[in-house]
Structures are given as C-alpha cells and as structure tokens.
Design a protein around this motif. Structure first.
Motif, mmCIF file in Angstrom:
data_model
loop_
_atom_site.group_PDB
_atom_site.id
_atom_site.type_symbol
_atom_site.label_atom_id
_atom_site.label_comp_id
_atom_site.label_asym_id
_atom_site.label_seq_id
_atom_site.Cartn_x
_atom_site.Cartn_y
_atom_site.Cartn_z
ATOM 1 N N ILE A 40 0.853 -1.184 0.000
ATOM 2 C CA ILE A 40 0.000 0.000 0.000
ATOM 3 C C ILE A 40 0.890 1.236 0.000
ATOM 4 C CG2 ILE A 40 -1.823 1.225 1.213
ATOM 5 C CD1 ILE A 40 -2.460 -1.432 2.599
ATOM 6 N N PRO A 41 0.714 2.137 -0.969
ATOM 7 C CA PRO A 41 1.488 3.390 -0.929
ATOM 8 C C PRO A 41 1.055 4.250 0.255
ATOM 9 C CG PRO A 41 -0.079 3.399 -2.740
ATOM 10 C CD PRO A 41 -0.139 2.037 -2.130
ATOM 11 N N ASP A 42 1.850 5.260 0.582
ATOM 12 C CA ASP A 42 1.575 6.114 1.739
ATOM 13 C C ASP A 42 0.212 6.789 1.662
ATOM 14 O OD1 ASP A 42 3.963 5.441 2.840
ATOM 15 O OD2 ASP A 42 5.014 7.219 2.114
ATOM 16 N N PHE A 43 -0.291 7.023 0.466
ATOM 17 C CA PHE A 43 -1.572 7.709 0.296
ATOM 18 C C PHE A 43 -2.702 6.723 -0.015
ATOM 19 C CE2 PHE A 43 0.859 7.591 -3.581
ATOM 20 C CZ PHE A 43 -0.022 7.022 -4.483
ATOM 21 N N GLY A 44 -2.439 5.422 0.043
ATOM 22 C CA GLY A 44 -3.428 4.415 -0.331
ATOM 23 C C GLY A 44 -4.511 4.232 0.720
ATOM 24 N N PHE A 45 -5.523 3.451 0.337
ATOM 25 C CA PHE A 45 -6.655 3.192 1.219
ATOM 26 C C PHE A 45 -6.189 2.453 2.463
ATOM 27 C CE2 PHE A 45 -10.140 0.679 2.832
ATOM 28 C CZ PHE A 45 -11.169 1.572 2.843
ATOM 29 N N GLY A 46 -6.406 3.030 3.627
ATOM 30 C CA GLY A 46 -6.093 2.391 4.900
ATOM 31 C C GLY A 46 -4.623 2.369 5.260
ATOM 32 N N ALA A 47 -3.792 3.136 4.579
ATOM 33 C CA ALA A 47 -2.349 3.094 4.832
ATOM 34 C C ALA A 47 -2.006 3.511 6.265
ATOM 35 C CB ALA A 47 -1.616 3.982 3.834
ATOM 36 N N LYS A 48 -2.617 4.573 6.740
ATOM 37 C CA LYS A 48 -2.312 5.047 8.094
ATOM 38 C C LYS A 48 -2.814 4.075 9.153
ATOM 39 C CE LYS A 48 -1.979 9.915 7.037
ATOM 40 N NZ LYS A 48 -2.418 11.261 7.347
ATOM 41 N N VAL A 49 -3.968 3.491 8.910
ATOM 42 C CA VAL A 49 -4.514 2.523 9.869
ATOM 43 C C VAL A 49 -3.599 1.309 9.965
ATOM 44 C CG1 VAL A 49 -6.435 0.945 10.285
ATOM 45 C CG2 VAL A 49 -6.876 3.249 9.500
ATOM 46 N N ILE A 50 -3.154 0.805 8.821
ATOM 47 C CA ILE A 50 -2.302 -0.381 8.823
ATOM 48 C C ILE A 50 -0.948 -0.070 9.452
ATOM 49 C CG2 ILE A 50 -1.147 -2.058 7.334
ATOM 50 C CD1 ILE A 50 -3.589 -1.773 5.456
ATOM 51 N N LYS A 51 -0.379 1.096 9.173
ATOM 52 C CA LYS A 51 0.891 1.472 9.802
ATOM 53 C C LYS A 51 0.733 1.598 11.313
ATOM 54 C CE LYS A 51 3.132 3.879 6.021
ATOM 55 N NZ LYS A 51 3.681 5.155 5.549
ATOM 56 N N ASN A 52 -0.356 2.208 11.742
ATOM 57 C CA ASN A 52 -0.613 2.372 13.168
ATOM 58 C C ASN A 52 -0.767 1.014 13.849
ATOM 59 O OD1 ASN A 52 -1.370 3.269 15.683
ATOM 60 N ND2 ASN A 52 -3.415 3.884 15.064
ATOM 61 N N LEU A 53 -1.564 0.130 13.255
ATOM 62 C CA LEU A 53 -1.795 -1.173 13.873
ATOM 63 C C LEU A 53 -0.555 -2.055 13.820
ATOM 64 C CD1 LEU A 53 -5.434 -1.895 12.692
ATOM 65 C CD2 LEU A 53 -4.663 -1.105 14.928
ATOM 66 N N THR A 54 0.268 -1.904 12.790
ATOM 67 C CA THR A 54 1.522 -2.658 12.722
ATOM 68 C C THR A 54 2.455 -2.215 13.841
ATOM 69 O OG1 THR A 54 1.294 -2.887 10.334
ATOM 70 C CG2 THR A 54 3.479 -3.255 11.250
ATOM 71 N N TRP A 55 2.529 -0.913 14.072
ATOM 72 C CA TRP A 55 3.355 -0.407 15.164
ATOM 73 C C TRP A 55 2.841 -0.931 16.498
ATOM 74 C CZ3 TRP A 55 2.791 2.268 19.637
ATOM 75 C CH2 TRP A 55 3.947 2.759 20.226
ATOM 76 N N ARG A 56 1.522 -0.895 16.683
ATOM 77 C CA ARG A 56 0.945 -1.387 17.944
ATOM 78 C C ARG A 56 1.178 -2.876 18.122
ATOM 79 N NH1 ARG A 56 -4.956 0.886 18.828
ATOM 80 N NH2 ARG A 56 -4.827 -0.577 20.542
ATOM 81 N N LEU A 57 1.157 -3.626 17.013
ATOM 82 C CA LEU A 57 1.411 -5.063 17.087
ATOM 83 C C LEU A 57 2.831 -5.339 17.569
ATOM 84 C CD1 LEU A 57 0.360 -7.930 16.479
ATOM 85 C CD2 LEU A 57 1.258 -7.655 14.179
ATOM 86 N N GLU A 58 3.784 -4.534 17.114
ATOM 87 C CA GLU A 58 5.177 -4.726 17.509
ATOM 88 C C GLU A 58 5.461 -4.228 18.927
ATOM 89 O OE1 GLU A 58 7.452 -2.705 14.570
ATOM 90 O OE2 GLU A 58 6.858 -4.089 12.969
ATOM 91 N N HIS A 59 4.843 -3.121 19.325
ATOM 92 C CA HIS A 59 5.197 -2.491 20.599
ATOM 93 C C HIS A 59 4.219 -2.746 21.738
ATOM 94 C CE1 HIS A 59 7.546 -0.225 17.621
ATOM 95 N NE2 HIS A 59 8.438 -0.170 18.601
ATOM 96 N N ASN A 60 2.955 -3.000 21.425
ATOM 97 C CA ASN A 60 1.962 -3.227 22.471
ATOM 98 C C ASN A 60 0.879 -4.179 21.960
ATOM 99 O OD1 ASN A 60 0.552 -3.069 24.810
ATOM 100 N ND2 ASN A 60 -0.101 -0.950 24.572
ATOM 101 N N PRO A 61 1.209 -5.462 21.791
ATOM 102 C CA PRO A 61 0.248 -6.387 21.188
ATOM 103 C C PRO A 61 -0.943 -6.735 22.074
ATOM 104 C CG PRO A 61 2.220 -7.556 21.847
ATOM 105 C CD PRO A 61 2.484 -6.095 22.078
ATOM 106 N N THR A 62 -0.865 -6.435 23.365
ATOM 107 C CA THR A 62 -1.977 -6.781 24.245
ATOM 108 C C THR A 62 -3.022 -5.676 24.341
ATOM 109 O OG1 THR A 62 -0.763 -5.958 26.155
ATOM 110 C CG2 THR A 62 -0.545 -8.303 25.641
ATOM 111 N N ALA A 63 -2.764 -4.533 23.714
ATOM 112 C CA ALA A 63 -3.714 -3.420 23.770
ATOM 113 C C ALA A 63 -5.000 -3.791 23.038
ATOM 114 C CB ALA A 63 -3.103 -2.171 23.149
#
Length: 93
Positions: free
Chosen positions: A18-41
C-alpha cells in the motif's frame, strides 16, 4: 488485540503493498506499530471496523493467502459501535 486481529494486521502488512496515500495506509501502519510495541492493547470499536474494512477492500489480494475468513460484504460501523437506547421525546410546548 486478539489473535484474529493480529493475524489480519500481519496479513495486510505482509501481502498488500500500500502506498503512503493508499486506502487504509495510516490505519495499517498504526496497527503494525501497535502489534510490535503493544500487542496486548485492546482495539477500539472504530479501529476494529477500519481493520475489517481494509480486509474487505483488499480481499482480492488476500484471497487464498490467509487462514482467517475474509468479509463477504462491506463492514458497517453500526455493527461495531452500539447505539444507546433512544429515550422517548417529550413535547417542548
């Protein structure tokens, strides 16, 4: 996040480019970060809706590659956020 939500985030991150401006790009980046740093949230209802909406939007790219069930219809926010019971309206006059 529960195991299904983690699998969805991993699949979107791994199989969908997904390019930076693609559909859901920010959501996926945010959730990927949360998966790596706080998976129990726990995900908020809006985040769960956006995650399922991304899975629905990219279902053709994910088909056959993932173990979880892909949504067959577009998810509706009302299914994730319950509305409070409406109170009877009284006359203002």
């Amino acid at each position: 996040m529960n195991t299904d939500e983690r699998a969805k985030v991993r699949a979107l991150n791994r199989h969908v480019r997904i390019p930076d401006f693609g559909f859901g790009a920010k959501v996926i980046k945010n959730l990927t970060w949360r998966l790596e740093h706080n998976p129990t949230a726990v995900l908020a209802p809006r985040e769960r809706h956006l995650l399922d909406l991304c899975c629905w939007h990219y279902r053709n790219k994910l088909g056959g590659l993932v173990e979880f069930e892909l949504p067959s219809a577009e998810p509706v926010l009302a299914d994730y956020v319950p509305r409070p019971a409406s109170l009877p309206q009284e006359s203002l006059l």
